[in-house]
Design an enzyme around this catalytic site. Structure first.
Site, PDB file in Angstrom:
ATOM      1  N   CYS A   2       0.834  -1.188   0.000  1.00 42.86           N
ATOM      2  CA  CYS A   2       0.000   0.000   0.000  1.00 42.86           C
ATOM      3  C   CYS A   2       0.874   1.245   0.000  1.00 42.86           C
ATOM      4  O   CYS A   2       2.100   1.177  -0.042  1.00 42.86           O
ATOM      5  CB  CYS A   2      -0.892   0.012   1.242  1.00 42.86           C
ATOM      6  SG  CYS A   2      -1.835  -1.517   1.473  1.00 42.86           S
ATOM      7  N   ARG A  54      -4.705   1.385  -0.955  1.00 46.50           N
ATOM      8  CA  ARG A  54      -4.580  -0.042  -0.690  1.00 46.50           C
ATOM      9  C   ARG A  54      -4.397  -0.890  -1.936  1.00 46.50           C
ATOM     10  O   ARG A  54      -5.123  -0.730  -2.919  1.00 46.50           O
ATOM     11  CB  ARG A  54      -5.815  -0.533   0.062  1.00 46.50           C
ATOM     12  CG  ARG A  54      -5.687  -2.000   0.500  1.00 46.50           C
ATOM     13  CD  ARG A  54      -6.926  -2.499   1.185  1.00 46.50           C
ATOM     14  NE  ARG A  54      -6.757  -3.878   1.647  1.00 46.50           N
ATOM     15  CZ  ARG A  54      -7.718  -4.772   1.726  1.00 46.50           C
ATOM     16  NH1 ARG A  54      -8.959  -4.447   1.409  1.00 46.50           N
ATOM     17  NH2 ARG A  54      -7.465  -6.000   2.138  1.00 46.50           N
ATOM     18  N   ALA A  56      -4.963  -4.622  -2.370  1.00 52.56           N
ATOM     19  CA  ALA A  56      -5.584  -5.704  -1.612  1.00 52.56           C
ATOM     20  C   ALA A  56      -4.937  -7.036  -1.967  1.00 52.56           C
ATOM     21  O   ALA A  56      -4.961  -7.462  -3.123  1.00 52.56           O
ATOM     22  CB  ALA A  56      -7.080  -5.746  -1.901  1.00 52.56           C
ATOM     23  N   VAL A  58      -4.534  -9.747   0.981  1.00 45.93           N
ATOM     24  CA  VAL A  58      -5.108 -10.700   1.929  1.00 45.93           C
ATOM     25  C   VAL A  58      -6.370 -10.084   2.526  1.00 45.93           C
ATOM     26  O   VAL A  58      -6.382  -8.904   2.887  1.00 45.93           O
ATOM     27  CB  VAL A  58      -4.103 -11.052   3.044  1.00 45.93           C
ATOM     28  CG1 VAL A  58      -4.760 -11.940   4.097  1.00 45.93           C
ATOM     29  CG2 VAL A  58      -2.870 -11.731   2.460  1.00 45.93           C
ATOM     30  N   ASN A  81       1.630  -0.405   5.469  1.00 43.50           N
ATOM     31  CA  ASN A  81       2.092  -0.872   4.164  1.00 43.50           C
ATOM     32  C   ASN A  81       2.975  -2.076   4.403  1.00 43.50           C
ATOM     33  O   ASN A  81       4.055  -1.946   4.990  1.00 43.50           O
ATOM     34  CB  ASN A  81       2.883   0.249   3.467  1.00 43.50           C
ATOM     35  CG  ASN A  81       3.660  -0.236   2.259  1.00 43.50           C
ATOM     36  OD1 ASN A  81       3.246  -1.161   1.580  1.00 43.50           O
ATOM     37  ND2 ASN A  81       4.801   0.390   1.994  1.00 43.50           N
ATOM     38  N   SER A 380      10.921 -12.857  -5.203  1.00 42.87           N
ATOM     39  CA  SER A 380      12.163 -12.567  -5.906  1.00 42.87           C
ATOM     40  C   SER A 380      13.368 -12.968  -5.067  1.00 42.87           C
ATOM     41  O   SER A 380      13.290 -13.041  -3.839  1.00 42.87           O
ATOM     42  CB  SER A 380      12.218 -11.069  -6.243  1.00 42.87           C
ATOM     43  OG  SER A 380      13.385 -10.749  -6.948  1.00 42.87           O
ATOM     44  N   GLY A 381      14.495 -13.178  -5.745  1.00 46.13           N
ATOM     45  CA  GLY A 381      15.683 -13.722  -5.082  1.00 46.13           C
ATOM     46  C   GLY A 381      16.674 -12.709  -4.566  1.00 46.13           C
ATOM     47  O   GLY A 381      17.803 -13.072  -4.227  1.00 46.13           O
TER      48      GLY A 381
END
Length: 617
Positions: A2, A54, A56, A58, A81, A380-381
């Protein structure tokens, strides 16, 4: 994820003009709409005005913000956030303590956690976050940021009023906060950039909550304190036990971060780090009868122009194809052309509010916009190289003998571009050395450690607190510009703290780079992927891109009205244009060579003009 913004004043009553202050907070929030395109809201109380946009992810219906809860007759309101990865454990603990919940969102869990534990609540959290709480009971605003700065949180003090936001652009909506750059800001841009000193917002009087810090603002002012710091201790485990521990921590971190009520994917380069995440995620998805989506990134013409270097020993695509075949993912090959790459240089400045990693930023910005068309969350790594010792400077003698940031050992190329009077005013070498000395002084010492191991610990600390923060900042701004949430499992604080104290002989076991992580992943990956040499985030090797950047920079240099002429020596810049680029000699990190320096100058010029920056030395 967010966007959050707002301001507070515990010596004044905002409720008397609540419509005015609410409108101002809303304008600040509107500047962050890209971070949260799904919903927005404002909150105005006697002493605070908050705005929230926001994304969204979850509990789509239940997680609206700002969110307010009442306890013992006092109101607590949060804007947040981030994502919590230990929500279930926290919810169970809070329920046992008598709290009840109306939603399934981690926002409500975080708010109740603050109500229960107060200023120490951050110590309970596993996740990525930046949040503010308007606390009616204590008559204060509490601000907090995650341990490694995955989520941003900037602030300024204007007329004894605290103003905060996820991004600097929102601060400029507040009257009196203006885009001014002084000596410190220019030293940050030309001396340290695209890295940035923690806590420094580059613009005059713009600061940030440091990673691992919280802050309390009340009628007495602002106090910031760390709630998390890396610690040094004797590592208690054998190599075999360390491998088992790392395996557990990595698998647990990835698994926790797969939770989402919206489409999720992984970024897959075919390298060790992203392949581990993809392997774990794909296995979890297969157990649920689902197919994992994956994405890889490349550039038009790289199949023709790519030339291996010490920093980029091989192309990604064959390795990506190997992983896709092995784990049967729904894969998307994304490609960026030269014009898009150059055009997005400017968009990436707007996303970050600062010049950044040139086309390393602009390409990621573009790729994230494509990923967002089908997915809302990505894994991401990032961070594995900083934590497990993957970068060349962990291994090169110069890094141990040098007295400088190892990814940026020579400032002469950048300082040589400045006008003599600007260079004289900045004393840039002294500034950079001051920041370096501050960082070295902050490294947690381990009694009895040899000089060599102490230096290894220093290099590790510098990488975590500087280089890793730079890449995390880049990731957040490039992804959130399109409302894409990118999670970084290796930045789990349990992994970072544990591996920070493992001996170098574990991280480089039998002379193999990142062997501790490789051995932990033996059950997950094909052997050839497991043993692949490090190859960083891809970049274009197409000479047409470099030509395009040169043409654009030449046009800027030929126009005396362009703002960069206030700073840059035209003759020195022209010499840069005439030089043959050496992709094997980067001036920052592994990827930023000659073409990226020219692109960086383009970004600086655009930044000065777009933000109408006033320079005051």
């Amino acid at each position: 994820m967010c966007g959050i913004a707002g301001f507070c004043d515990y010596n004044d009553d905002l409720s008397e003009e609540s419509y005015f202050w609410g409108s101002l907070a809303k304008r600040m929030g509107n500047r962050l709409k890209h971070r949260g395109p799904d919903d927005s809201g404002i909150h105005v109380s006697a002493h605070a005005a908050f705005a929230h946009t926001r994304l969204a992810v979850v509990d789509i219906l239940g997680g609206k913000q700002p969110m307010t809860a009442v306890s013992d007759g006092f109101r607590y309101t949060i804007v947040y956030n981030g994502e919590l990865y230990n929500s279930k454990e926290l919810r169970d603990e809070l329920t046992a303590l008598g709290h009840t919940f109306e939603t399934k969102s981690d926002t409500e869990i975080l708010l109740k956690c603050y109500i229960q534990f107060g200023f120490t609540c951050a110590e309970k959290l596993n996740g990525i976050f930046a949040f503010a709480v308007d606390d009616e009971r204590r008559q204060c605003c509490y601000l907090c940021r995650d341990r490694f700065g995955v989520k941003p949180l900037f602030y300024a003090i204007e007329n004894d009023r605290l103003v905060f936001a996820s991004e600097i652009k929102a601060l400029f909506e507040y009257p009196g906060i203006n885009p001014v750059i002084d000596r410190q800001g220019l030293c940050e841009i030309f001396g340290l950039g695209p890295a940035r000193t923690a806590g420094i917002g580059v613009f005059r009087n713009v600061m940030e909550i440091k990673p691992g810090y919280c802050a309390v603002y009340d009628k007495f002012g602002l106090e910031t304190v760390p709630y998390f710091e890396l610690k040094s201790y004797e590592h208690p485990d054998s190599y075999e036990d360390s491998v088992k521990k790392v395996k557990y921590l990595v698998e647990d971190a990835v698994t926790r971060q797969l939770i989402s009520d919206v489409p999720l994917c992984t970024f897959l380069s075919g390298g060790l780090d992203s392949s581990i995440i993809t392997a774990i995620a794909a296995r979890n998805y297969q157990a649920l009868g689902k197919v994992l989506s994956t994405y890889s990134f490349d550039f038009t013409g790289n199949e023709k122009y790519f030339k291996p270097t010490a920093f980029q020993p091989g192309a990604d695509r064959p390795w990506v194809e190997k992983m896709v075949e092995t784990f049967q993912t729904d894969h998307h090959f994304l490609e960026c052309n030269n014009v898009t790459l150059a055009d997005k240089l400017y968009d990436s400045v707007i996303a970050k509010d600062l010049p950044g990693m040139a086309d390393v930023d602009s390409s990621l910005l573009y790729f994230c916009s494509l990923v967002k068309k089908k997915h809302v969350v990505g894994l991401s790594g990032e961070c594995a190289d900083e934590i497990f010792g993957g970068y060349p400077w962990f291994h090169k003698e110069e890094a141990f003998e040098g007295h400088c940031f190892p990814w940026s050992p020579d400032l002469s190329l950048r300082s040589g571009l400045l006008l003599p009077e600007i260079a004289d005013a900045l004393h840039m070498d002294d500034y950079v050395n001051m920041r370096y000395e501050e960082s070295i002084a902050a490294v947690p010492k381990l009694e009895g450690e040899s000089a060599l191991e102490r230096r290894r610990r220093e290099i590790s600390y510098l990488n975590i607190r500087w280089f890793m923060s730079t890449l995390l900042d880049r990731k957040d701004r490039a992804s959130m510009a399109s409302g894409l949430e990118v999670r970084v499992p290796y930045a789990d604080h349990r992994i970072v703290q544990y591996v920070f104290n493992t001996p170098w002989e574990y991280k480089n076991h039998n002379g193999v780079v990142k062997s501790l992580l490789r051995d932990a992943a033996k059950d997950w990956l094909p052997e050839d992927v497991l043993e692949r040499r490090k190859s960083p985030y891809p970049k274009t090797h197409n000479p047409a891109y470099e030509l395009l950047v040169k043409q654009r920079l030449a046009a800027v240099l030929s126009d005396e009205g362009e703002p960069i002429h206030q700073l840059i020596d035209k003759t020195a810049a022209a010499q840069l244009l005439g030089q043959k680029s050496d992709y094997g000699k980067p001036w920052f990190g592994q990827l930023m060579a000659g073409p990226q320096l020219m692109a960086y100058l383009l970004q600086i010029n655009f930044w000065l003009k777009k933000y109408e920056i006033v320079i005051k030395l």
